[in-house]
Design a protein around this motif. Structure first.
Motif, PDB file in Angstrom:
ATOM      1  N   ALA A 144      20.131  37.744  43.487  1.00 13.88           N
ATOM      2  CA  ALA A 144      19.429  36.480  43.315  1.00 13.88           C
ATOM      3  C   ALA A 144      19.894  35.793  42.045  1.00 13.88           C
ATOM      4  O   ALA A 144      20.119  36.434  41.011  1.00 13.88           O
ATOM      5  N   GLU A 145      20.050  34.475  42.140  1.00 17.90           N
ATOM      6  CA  GLU A 145      20.463  33.625  41.020  1.00 17.90           C
ATOM      7  C   GLU A 145      21.939  33.751  40.664  1.00 17.90           C
ATOM      8  O   GLU A 145      22.405  33.067  39.764  1.00 17.90           O
ATOM      9  N   LYS A 146      22.688  34.598  41.352  1.00 18.59           N
ATOM     10  CA  LYS A 146      24.112  34.702  41.059  1.00 18.59           C
ATOM     11  C   LYS A 146      24.846  33.493  41.660  1.00 18.59           C
ATOM     12  O   LYS A 146      24.576  33.071  42.786  1.00 18.59           O
ATOM     13  N   HIS A 147      25.806  32.954  40.904  1.00 20.75           N
ATOM     14  CA  HIS A 147      26.507  31.738  41.312  1.00 20.75           C
ATOM     15  C   HIS A 147      28.004  32.010  41.419  1.00 20.75           C
ATOM     16  O   HIS A 147      28.654  32.358  40.439  1.00 20.75           O
ATOM     17  N   LEU A 148      28.537  31.839  42.620  1.00 20.73           N
ATOM     18  CA  LEU A 148      29.977  31.960  42.861  1.00 20.73           C
ATOM     19  C   LEU A 148      30.571  30.561  42.956  1.00 20.73           C
ATOM     20  O   LEU A 148      30.121  29.732  43.750  1.00 20.73           O
ATOM     21  N   VAL A 149      31.604  30.304  42.153  1.00 18.07           N
ATOM     22  CA  VAL A 149      32.284  29.005  42.160  1.00 18.07           C
ATOM     23  C   VAL A 149      33.723  29.203  42.616  1.00 18.07           C
ATOM     24  O   VAL A 149      34.457  30.024  42.049  1.00 18.07           O
ATOM     25  N   LEU A 150      34.112  28.456  43.639  1.00 19.29           N
ATOM     26  CA  LEU A 150      35.488  28.438  44.132  1.00 19.29           C
ATOM     27  C   LEU A 150      36.166  27.180  43.619  1.00 19.29           C
ATOM     28  O   LEU A 150      35.651  26.073  43.808  1.00 19.29           O
TER      29      LEU A 150
ATOM     30  N   VAL B 256      30.586  34.385  38.934  1.00 19.76           N
ATOM     31  CA  VAL B 256      31.889  34.821  39.424  1.00 19.76           C
ATOM     32  C   VAL B 256      32.680  33.569  39.781  1.00 19.76           C
ATOM     33  O   VAL B 256      32.142  32.626  40.366  1.00 19.76           O
ATOM     34  N   LEU B 257      33.944  33.573  39.409  1.00 22.37           N
ATOM     35  CA  LEU B 257      34.805  32.402  39.621  1.00 22.37           C
ATOM     36  C   LEU B 257      36.059  32.829  40.361  1.00 22.37           C
ATOM     37  O   LEU B 257      36.638  33.883  40.095  1.00 22.37           O
ATOM     38  N   SER B 258      36.508  31.996  41.306  1.00 20.82           N
ATOM     39  CA  SER B 258      37.755  32.257  42.019  1.00 20.82           C
ATOM     40  C   SER B 258      38.606  30.993  42.018  1.00 20.82           C
ATOM     41  O   SER B 258      38.106  29.897  42.295  1.00 20.82           O
ATOM     42  N   ILE B 259      39.897  31.145  41.700  1.00 20.23           N
ATOM     43  CA  ILE B 259      40.805  30.006  41.565  1.00 20.23           C
ATOM     44  C   ILE B 259      41.898  30.099  42.621  1.00 20.23           C
ATOM     45  O   ILE B 259      42.602  31.102  42.718  1.00 20.23           O
ATOM     46  N   ASP B 260      42.020  29.060  43.439  1.00 19.37           N
ATOM     47  CA  ASP B 260      43.042  28.982  44.484  1.00 19.37           C
ATOM     48  C   ASP B 260      43.516  27.534  44.563  1.00 19.37           C
ATOM     49  O   ASP B 260      43.253  26.826  45.531  1.00 19.37           O
TER      50      ASP B 260
ATOM     51  N   GLN C  95      40.024  39.081  32.295  1.00 21.41           N
ATOM     52  CA  GLN C  95      38.660  38.562  32.309  1.00 21.41           C
ATOM     53  C   GLN C  95      37.917  39.015  33.557  1.00 21.41           C
ATOM     54  O   GLN C  95      38.266  38.616  34.666  1.00 21.41           O
ATOM     55  N   ARG C  96      36.896  39.838  33.383  1.00 19.50           N
ATOM     56  CA  ARG C  96      36.079  40.270  34.519  1.00 19.50           C
ATOM     57  C   ARG C  96      35.354  39.084  35.132  1.00 19.50           C
ATOM     58  O   ARG C  96      34.932  38.167  34.436  1.00 19.50           O
ATOM     59  N   GLY C  97      35.255  39.117  36.449  1.00 18.79           N
ATOM     60  CA  GLY C  97      34.510  38.076  37.140  1.00 18.79           C
ATOM     61  C   GLY C  97      35.312  36.842  37.443  1.00 18.79           C
ATOM     62  O   GLY C  97      34.782  35.883  38.019  1.00 18.79           O
ATOM     63  N   VAL C  98      36.587  36.814  37.077  1.00 15.67           N
ATOM     64  CA  VAL C  98      37.467  35.677  37.391  1.00 15.67           C
ATOM     65  C   VAL C  98      38.577  36.191  38.310  1.00 15.67           C
ATOM     66  O   VAL C  98      39.293  37.131  37.968  1.00 15.67           O
TER      67      VAL C  98
END
Length: 394
Positions: free
Chosen positions: A4-10, A108-112, A290-293
Protein backbone atom coordinates in the motif's frame (compact mmCIF):
# COMPACT_ATOMS: atom_id res chain seq x y z
CA UNK A 1 4.39 -7.67 2.40
CA UNK A 2 1.77 -4.94 2.08
CA UNK A 3 2.60 -2.65 -0.87
CA UNK A 4 0.00 0.00 0.00
CA UNK A 5 1.12 3.53 -0.90
CA UNK A 6 3.99 2.25 -3.03
CA UNK A 7 4.41 4.23 -6.27
CA UNK A 8 5.90 2.78 -9.45
CA UNK A 9 6.86 5.32 -12.13
CA UNK A 10 7.62 4.29 -15.71
CA UNK A 11 9.63 6.78 -17.76
CA UNK A 12 9.16 6.33 -21.49
CA UNK A 13 6.92 4.17 -23.65
CA UNK A 14 9.54 1.84 -25.08
CA UNK A 15 9.06 -1.78 -26.09
CA UNK A 16 9.67 -3.12 -22.56
CA UNK A 17 7.31 -0.70 -20.86
CA UNK A 18 4.37 -1.38 -23.15
CA UNK A 19 4.59 -5.01 -22.05
CA UNK A 20 4.80 -3.95 -18.38
CA UNK A 21 1.61 -1.94 -18.88
CA UNK A 22 -0.17 -4.79 -20.63
CA UNK A 23 0.73 -7.27 -17.90
CA UNK A 24 -0.21 -4.78 -15.18
CA UNK A 25 -3.63 -4.44 -16.79
CA UNK A 26 -4.08 -8.20 -16.85
CA UNK A 27 -2.91 -8.56 -13.23
CA UNK A 28 -2.65 -5.34 -11.20
CA UNK A 29 -0.32 -5.33 -8.21
CA UNK A 30 -2.50 -4.97 -5.09
CA UNK A 31 -2.04 -1.62 -3.40
CA UNK A 32 0.53 -0.31 -5.88
CA UNK A 33 0.03 2.92 -7.81
CA UNK A 34 1.35 3.17 -11.37
CA UNK A 35 2.30 6.29 -13.34
CA UNK A 36 3.61 6.51 -16.90
CA UNK A 37 5.36 9.64 -18.15
CA UNK A 38 5.92 9.85 -21.90
CA UNK A 39 6.93 12.43 -24.50
CA UNK A 40 4.25 11.31 -26.92
CA UNK A 41 0.80 9.77 -26.70
CA UNK A 42 1.54 7.32 -29.51
CA UNK A 43 4.77 5.33 -29.27
CA UNK A 44 6.27 3.91 -32.49
CA UNK A 45 7.28 0.29 -32.98
CA UNK A 46 10.80 0.39 -34.43
CA UNK A 47 10.39 -2.89 -36.30
CA UNK A 48 7.79 -1.32 -38.59
CA UNK A 49 9.59 1.98 -39.26
CA UNK A 50 11.18 0.88 -42.58
CA UNK A 51 7.81 -0.45 -43.72
CA UNK A 52 6.17 2.86 -42.77
CA UNK A 53 8.75 4.83 -44.74
CA UNK A 54 8.38 2.49 -47.73
CA UNK A 55 4.61 2.99 -47.65
CA UNK A 56 3.55 -0.48 -46.47
CA UNK A 57 2.07 0.76 -43.16
CA UNK A 58 0.25 3.87 -42.03
CA UNK A 59 0.81 5.84 -38.81
CA UNK A 60 -1.80 3.95 -36.80
CA UNK A 61 -0.48 0.53 -37.81
CA UNK A 62 3.03 1.24 -36.47
CA UNK A 63 2.08 3.10 -33.27
CA UNK A 64 0.77 2.00 -29.88
CA UNK A 65 -1.69 4.30 -28.11
CA UNK A 66 0.07 4.84 -24.78
CA UNK A 67 -2.85 6.71 -23.19
CA UNK A 68 -5.22 3.83 -23.97
CA UNK A 69 -2.69 1.27 -22.76
CA UNK A 70 -2.14 3.24 -19.54
CA UNK A 71 -5.90 3.35 -19.00
CA UNK A 72 -6.05 -0.42 -19.43
CA UNK A 73 -3.29 -0.76 -16.81
CA UNK A 74 -5.17 1.64 -14.47
CA UNK A 75 -2.13 3.91 -14.62
CA UNK A 76 -1.95 7.67 -14.67
CA UNK A 77 -0.54 8.88 -17.98
CA UNK A 78 1.43 12.13 -17.87
CA UNK A 79 2.18 13.59 -21.30
CA UNK A 80 5.51 15.20 -20.48
CA UNK A 81 9.27 14.66 -20.66
CA UNK A 82 11.73 13.68 -17.95
CA UNK A 83 14.56 16.19 -17.46
CA UNK A 84 16.21 15.16 -14.19
CA UNK A 85 16.37 12.68 -11.35
CA UNK A 86 17.02 12.87 -7.63
CA UNK A 87 17.84 9.35 -6.44
CA UNK A 88 17.34 8.63 -2.77
CA UNK A 89 19.34 6.37 -0.51
CA UNK A 90 16.49 3.86 -0.34
CA UNK A 91 13.06 3.19 -1.78
CA UNK A 92 10.44 5.89 -1.17
CA UNK A 93 12.86 8.80 -1.44
CA UNK A 94 13.45 9.52 -5.13
CA UNK A 95 11.98 12.21 -7.33
CA UNK A 96 11.69 12.47 -11.10
CA UNK A 97 11.84 15.97 -12.55
CA UNK A 98 9.76 16.75 -15.63
CA UNK A 99 9.75 19.63 -18.05
CA UNK A 100 6.26 21.00 -17.45
CA UNK A 101 5.28 20.24 -13.89
CA UNK A 102 6.24 19.51 -10.33
CA UNK A 103 8.58 16.61 -9.48
CA UNK A 104 7.06 13.13 -9.25
CA UNK A 105 8.03 11.12 -6.15
CA UNK A 106 8.54 7.41 -6.63
CA UNK A 107 9.29 4.26 -4.67
CA UNK A 108 10.42 2.27 -7.71
CA UNK A 109 11.42 3.79 -11.04
CA UNK A 110 11.89 2.20 -14.46
CA UNK A 111 13.46 3.95 -17.47
CA UNK A 112 12.79 2.83 -21.06
CA UNK A 113 13.36 5.97 -23.12
CA UNK A 114 15.44 4.61 -25.99
CA UNK A 115 18.60 6.31 -27.19
CA UNK A 116 19.61 9.80 -28.26
CA UNK A 117 21.80 10.51 -31.32
CA UNK A 118 25.40 11.43 -30.49
CA UNK A 119 25.75 14.47 -32.74
CA UNK A 120 27.84 16.77 -30.57
CA UNK A 121 31.09 14.92 -31.34
CA UNK A 122 30.90 15.66 -35.09
CA UNK A 123 31.10 19.35 -36.06
CA UNK A 124 27.98 20.45 -37.91
CA UNK A 125 26.02 17.22 -37.36
CA UNK A 126 23.49 18.71 -34.95
CA UNK A 127 22.80 21.62 -37.28
CA UNK A 128 22.69 19.87 -40.66
CA UNK A 129 21.93 16.16 -40.20
CA UNK A 130 18.53 14.54 -39.67
CA UNK A 131 18.77 11.95 -36.86
CA UNK A 132 16.57 8.87 -37.18
CA UNK A 133 16.27 8.59 -33.39
CA UNK A 134 14.14 9.29 -31.55
CA UNK A 135 11.74 7.78 -34.09
CA UNK A 136 8.81 9.94 -32.97
CA UNK A 137 10.55 13.15 -34.10
CA UNK A 138 12.04 11.53 -37.20
CA UNK A 139 8.59 10.76 -38.60
CA UNK A 140 7.78 14.46 -38.88
CA UNK A 141 11.22 15.18 -40.33
CA UNK A 142 10.70 12.41 -42.88
CA UNK A 143 7.46 14.03 -44.06
CA UNK A 144 9.25 17.35 -44.57
CA UNK A 145 12.17 15.64 -46.33
CA UNK A 146 9.72 14.01 -48.75
CA UNK A 147 8.19 17.39 -49.49
CA UNK A 148 11.58 18.94 -50.20
CA UNK A 149 12.52 16.11 -52.55
CA UNK A 150 9.20 16.38 -54.42
CA UNK A 151 9.65 20.12 -54.87
CA UNK A 152 13.30 19.95 -55.91
CA UNK A 153 14.38 20.41 -59.51
CA UNK A 154 16.75 17.78 -60.87
CA UNK A 155 18.42 14.98 -59.00
CA UNK A 156 18.44 15.06 -55.18
CA UNK A 157 21.43 13.49 -53.39
CA UNK A 158 20.58 11.76 -50.11
CA UNK A 159 23.27 10.44 -47.79
CA UNK A 160 22.71 7.97 -44.95
CA UNK A 161 25.48 7.95 -42.34
CA UNK A 162 25.60 4.55 -40.66
CA UNK A 163 25.59 1.20 -42.47
CA UNK A 164 24.21 -1.10 -39.81
CA UNK A 165 20.89 -2.86 -40.36
CA UNK A 166 19.01 0.31 -39.41
CA UNK A 167 20.83 2.51 -41.90
CA UNK A 168 20.56 0.01 -44.76
CA UNK A 169 16.85 -0.59 -44.12
CA UNK A 170 16.06 3.14 -43.92
CA UNK A 171 17.94 3.88 -47.13
CA UNK A 172 16.23 1.11 -49.12
CA UNK A 173 12.82 2.04 -47.69
CA UNK A 174 13.27 5.69 -48.73
CA UNK A 175 14.38 4.62 -52.18
CA UNK A 176 11.30 2.44 -52.59
CA UNK A 177 9.06 5.27 -51.39
CA UNK A 178 10.47 7.81 -53.85
CA UNK A 179 10.44 5.36 -56.75
CA UNK A 180 6.72 4.74 -56.19
CA UNK A 181 5.55 8.29 -55.57
CA UNK A 182 3.26 9.87 -58.19
CA UNK A 183 5.89 12.58 -58.71
CA UNK A 184 8.39 10.02 -59.99
CA UNK A 185 8.60 9.81 -63.77
CA UNK A 186 6.79 6.74 -65.16
CA UNK A 187 9.27 4.08 -66.13
CA UNK A 188 12.24 5.83 -64.58
CA UNK A 189 14.99 3.65 -63.11
CA UNK A 190 15.46 3.47 -59.35
CA UNK A 191 17.89 6.18 -58.27
CA UNK A 192 17.54 8.28 -61.46
CA UNK A 193 15.77 11.18 -59.79
CA UNK A 194 17.01 10.54 -56.24
CA UNK A 195 20.63 9.51 -55.76
CA UNK A 196 21.54 7.59 -52.60
CA UNK A 197 24.86 7.36 -50.75
CA UNK A 198 25.64 5.02 -47.83
CA UNK A 199 28.49 6.22 -45.61
CA UNK A 200 30.21 4.27 -42.85
CA UNK A 201 33.55 4.12 -41.03
CA UNK A 202 33.38 0.32 -41.15
CA UNK A 203 31.81 -2.30 -43.42
CA UNK A 204 28.10 -2.56 -44.07
CA UNK A 205 26.14 -4.66 -41.55
CA UNK A 206 29.20 -5.21 -39.32
CA UNK A 207 27.35 -7.36 -36.76
CA UNK A 208 26.09 -9.81 -39.38
CA UNK A 209 27.74 -12.66 -41.27
CA UNK A 210 29.80 -12.30 -44.44
CA UNK A 211 27.00 -14.03 -46.36
CA UNK A 212 24.45 -11.44 -45.23
CA UNK A 213 26.85 -8.65 -46.22
CA UNK A 214 27.31 -10.19 -49.67
CA UNK A 215 23.55 -10.36 -50.18
CA UNK A 216 23.15 -6.69 -49.33
CA UNK A 217 26.16 -5.65 -51.37
CA UNK A 218 24.37 -7.22 -54.33
CA UNK A 219 21.05 -5.51 -53.51
CA UNK A 220 22.70 -2.12 -53.03
CA UNK A 221 24.58 -2.51 -56.32
CA UNK A 222 21.35 -3.44 -58.13
CA UNK A 223 19.69 -0.34 -56.66
CA UNK A 224 22.62 1.87 -57.74
CA UNK A 225 23.47 2.98 -54.22
CA UNK A 226 26.92 4.57 -53.90
CA UNK A 227 28.73 2.96 -50.95
CA UNK A 228 31.44 4.84 -49.05
CA UNK A 229 32.77 2.43 -46.42
CA UNK A 230 36.00 2.84 -44.48
CA UNK A 231 35.41 6.61 -44.29
CA UNK A 232 34.26 8.17 -41.03
CA UNK A 233 32.47 11.52 -41.22
CA UNK A 234 34.69 14.28 -39.85
CA UNK A 235 32.32 17.21 -40.42
CA UNK A 236 28.80 17.85 -41.65
CA UNK A 237 28.32 20.92 -43.83
CA UNK A 238 25.04 22.48 -45.04
CA UNK A 239 25.13 20.49 -48.32
CA UNK A 240 27.96 18.01 -47.86
CA UNK A 241 29.90 15.79 -45.51
CA UNK A 242 33.65 15.92 -45.17
CA UNK A 243 35.17 12.50 -44.66
CA UNK A 244 38.33 11.71 -42.72
CA UNK A 245 41.23 12.35 -45.06
CA UNK A 246 39.63 15.52 -46.42
CA UNK A 247 37.36 14.21 -49.18
CA UNK A 248 34.03 16.09 -49.43
CA UNK A 249 30.85 14.40 -50.61
CA UNK A 250 28.12 16.73 -51.88
CA UNK A 251 24.66 15.88 -50.50
CA UNK A 252 21.30 17.63 -50.38
CA UNK A 253 19.92 15.62 -47.44
CA UNK A 254 21.89 13.88 -44.69
CA UNK A 255 20.38 11.25 -42.41
CA UNK A 256 22.15 10.13 -39.23
CA UNK A 257 21.70 6.44 -38.35
CA UNK A 258 24.91 5.81 -36.45
CA UNK A 259 25.95 5.63 -32.80
CA UNK A 260 23.57 6.91 -30.16
CA UNK A 261 23.77 7.32 -26.39
CA UNK A 262 21.78 8.06 -23.27
CA UNK A 263 19.89 11.31 -22.76
CA UNK A 264 21.79 14.18 -21.15
CA UNK A 265 19.62 14.16 -18.02
CA UNK A 266 20.47 10.50 -17.41
CA UNK A 267 24.18 11.27 -17.55
CA UNK A 268 23.65 13.96 -14.89
CA UNK A 269 21.42 11.81 -12.66
CA UNK A 270 24.23 10.18 -10.67
CA UNK A 271 23.33 6.72 -11.96
CA UNK A 272 26.25 4.59 -13.13
CA UNK A 273 26.47 4.83 -16.92
CA UNK A 274 28.81 3.45 -19.59
CA UNK A 275 30.99 5.46 -21.97
CA UNK A 276 27.97 6.30 -24.16
CA UNK A 277 25.72 7.33 -21.30
CA UNK A 278 23.61 4.16 -21.11
CA UNK A 279 22.49 3.05 -17.63
CA UNK A 280 24.57 0.17 -16.32
CA UNK A 281 22.27 -2.52 -14.93
CA UNK A 282 22.67 -5.94 -13.33
CA UNK A 283 21.14 -9.15 -14.68
CA UNK A 284 17.95 -8.15 -12.82
CA UNK A 285 17.72 -4.93 -14.92
CA UNK A 286 18.21 -2.88 -11.74
CA UNK A 287 20.81 -0.11 -11.71
CA UNK A 288 24.15 -1.29 -10.33
CA UNK A 289 24.44 1.98 -8.39
CA UNK A 290 20.90 2.68 -7.15
CA UNK A 291 18.36 0.29 -5.64
CA UNK A 292 14.84 0.70 -6.89
CA UNK A 293 15.84 2.17 -10.27
CA UNK A 294 15.55 -0.07 -13.33
CA UNK A 295 16.35 0.36 -17.02
CA UNK A 296 15.58 -1.63 -20.16
CA UNK A 297 15.75 -1.42 -23.92
CA UNK A 298 18.34 0.71 -25.69
CA UNK A 299 18.93 2.94 -22.67
CA UNK A 300 20.19 -0.02 -20.61
CA UNK A 301 23.68 -1.53 -20.68
CA UNK A 302 23.45 -4.98 -19.09
CA UNK A 303 26.79 -5.37 -17.32
CA UNK A 304 27.32 -9.11 -17.70
CA UNK A 305 25.44 -9.61 -20.97
CA UNK A 306 26.39 -6.87 -23.45
CA UNK A 307 24.27 -7.01 -26.60
CA UNK A 308 23.80 -4.84 -29.66
CA UNK A 309 20.98 -2.30 -29.57
CA UNK A 310 18.08 -4.16 -31.15
CA UNK A 311 14.36 -4.04 -30.52
CA UNK A 312 14.16 -7.79 -29.95
CA UNK A 313 16.08 -7.45 -26.69
CA UNK A 314 13.78 -4.69 -25.40
CA UNK A 315 10.72 -6.78 -26.26
CA UNK A 316 12.06 -9.84 -24.43
CA UNK A 317 13.03 -7.79 -21.38
CA UNK A 318 9.37 -6.89 -20.84
CA UNK A 319 8.30 -10.02 -18.88
CA UNK A 320 11.34 -10.23 -16.52
CA UNK A 321 11.21 -6.48 -15.97
CA UNK A 322 7.55 -6.73 -14.96
CA UNK A 323 8.32 -9.51 -12.49
CA UNK A 324 11.22 -7.62 -10.89
CA UNK A 325 9.24 -4.39 -10.62
CA UNK A 326 6.60 -6.33 -8.69
CA UNK A 327 9.27 -7.88 -6.49
CA UNK A 328 10.89 -4.50 -5.83
CA UNK A 329 7.55 -3.07 -4.70
CA UNK A 330 7.06 -6.04 -2.37
CA UNK A 331 10.62 -5.91 -1.05
CA UNK A 332 11.36 -9.41 -2.38
CA UNK A 333 14.62 -10.66 -3.92
CA UNK A 334 14.98 -9.92 -7.62
CA UNK A 335 15.35 -12.60 -10.28
CA UNK A 336 18.24 -12.46 -12.81
CA UNK A 337 17.52 -12.60 -16.53
CA UNK A 338 19.89 -13.88 -19.21
CA UNK A 339 19.17 -12.63 -22.75
CA UNK A 340 19.66 -14.89 -25.73
CA UNK A 341 22.97 -14.58 -27.59
CA UNK A 342 21.59 -15.17 -31.07
CA UNK A 343 18.35 -13.97 -32.57
CA UNK A 344 16.68 -13.95 -35.95
CA UNK A 345 16.97 -10.66 -37.83
CA UNK A 346 14.65 -10.08 -40.77
CA UNK A 347 16.14 -7.11 -42.65
CA UNK A 348 13.86 -5.62 -45.27
CA UNK A 349 14.99 -4.30 -48.66
CA UNK A 350 12.17 -1.79 -49.11
CA UNK A 351 10.09 -3.75 -51.61
CA UNK A 352 8.34 -6.46 -49.55
CA UNK A 353 11.47 -8.60 -49.69
CA UNK A 354 13.76 -9.45 -46.79
CA UNK A 355 17.02 -11.12 -45.81
CA UNK A 356 17.12 -13.40 -42.77
CA UNK A 357 20.20 -13.36 -40.54
CA UNK A 358 20.95 -15.60 -37.56
CA UNK A 359 24.55 -16.29 -36.68
CA UNK A 360 26.25 -17.64 -39.80
CA UNK A 361 22.94 -18.60 -41.42
CA UNK A 362 21.14 -16.45 -43.97
CA UNK A 363 18.36 -16.62 -46.55
CA UNK A 364 16.31 -14.20 -48.59
CA UNK A 365 12.98 -13.95 -50.34
CA UNK A 366 9.52 -12.40 -50.39
CA UNK A 367 8.30 -15.10 -48.01
CA UNK A 368 10.67 -13.71 -45.37
CA UNK A 369 9.11 -10.26 -45.68
CA UNK A 370 5.70 -11.93 -45.29
CA UNK A 371 7.02 -13.65 -42.14
CA UNK A 372 8.36 -10.35 -40.79
CA UNK A 373 5.05 -8.63 -41.54
CA UNK A 374 3.16 -11.39 -39.68
CA UNK A 375 5.48 -11.17 -36.67
CA UNK A 376 5.24 -7.37 -36.50
CA UNK A 377 1.45 -7.27 -36.88
CA UNK A 378 1.08 -10.01 -34.27
CA UNK A 379 3.22 -8.00 -31.85
CA UNK A 380 1.15 -4.84 -32.41
CA UNK A 381 -2.14 -6.73 -32.03
CA UNK A 382 -1.22 -7.47 -28.40
CA UNK A 383 -1.61 -3.79 -27.56
CA UNK A 384 -4.70 -2.98 -29.62
CA UNK A 385 -8.36 -3.25 -28.61
CA UNK A 386 -7.58 -3.77 -24.94
CA UNK A 387 -10.39 -3.51 -22.42
CA UNK A 388 -10.74 -3.66 -18.68
CA UNK A 389 -12.53 -6.99 -19.10
CA UNK A 390 -9.53 -8.72 -20.68
CA UNK A 391 -8.31 -11.63 -18.61
CA UNK A 392 -5.55 -14.18 -18.85
CA UNK A 393 -2.08 -14.94 -17.58
CA UNK A 394 0.56 -12.25 -17.86
Amino acid sequence: MNVAEKHLVLVGGGHSHVEVLRRWGLRPEPGARLTLIGRERHTPYSGMLPGYIAGHYDFKQMHIDLAALAQFARAEFIHDEAVGLDTGLSYNSGQLHRRNGSPIPYDVLSIDTGSTPLLANIPGAAAHAVPVKPISTFIERWKKLRERVCEAAGTVRIGVVGAGAGGVEILLAMQHSFANMPAARPGSAVGLRVEFHLISAGPILPTHSADVRRRFERVLAERRVAIHTGHAVAEVLPNAVRLEGGKALALDEILWVTQAGGAHWIKKSGLAVDERGFIRVADTLESISQRGVFASGDVAAVLHHPREKAGVFAVRQGPPLTENLRRALRGEPLVPFTPQKKFLSLISTGDRYAVASRGELSAEGRWLWTLKDWIDRRFMARYANLSQSDTGKD
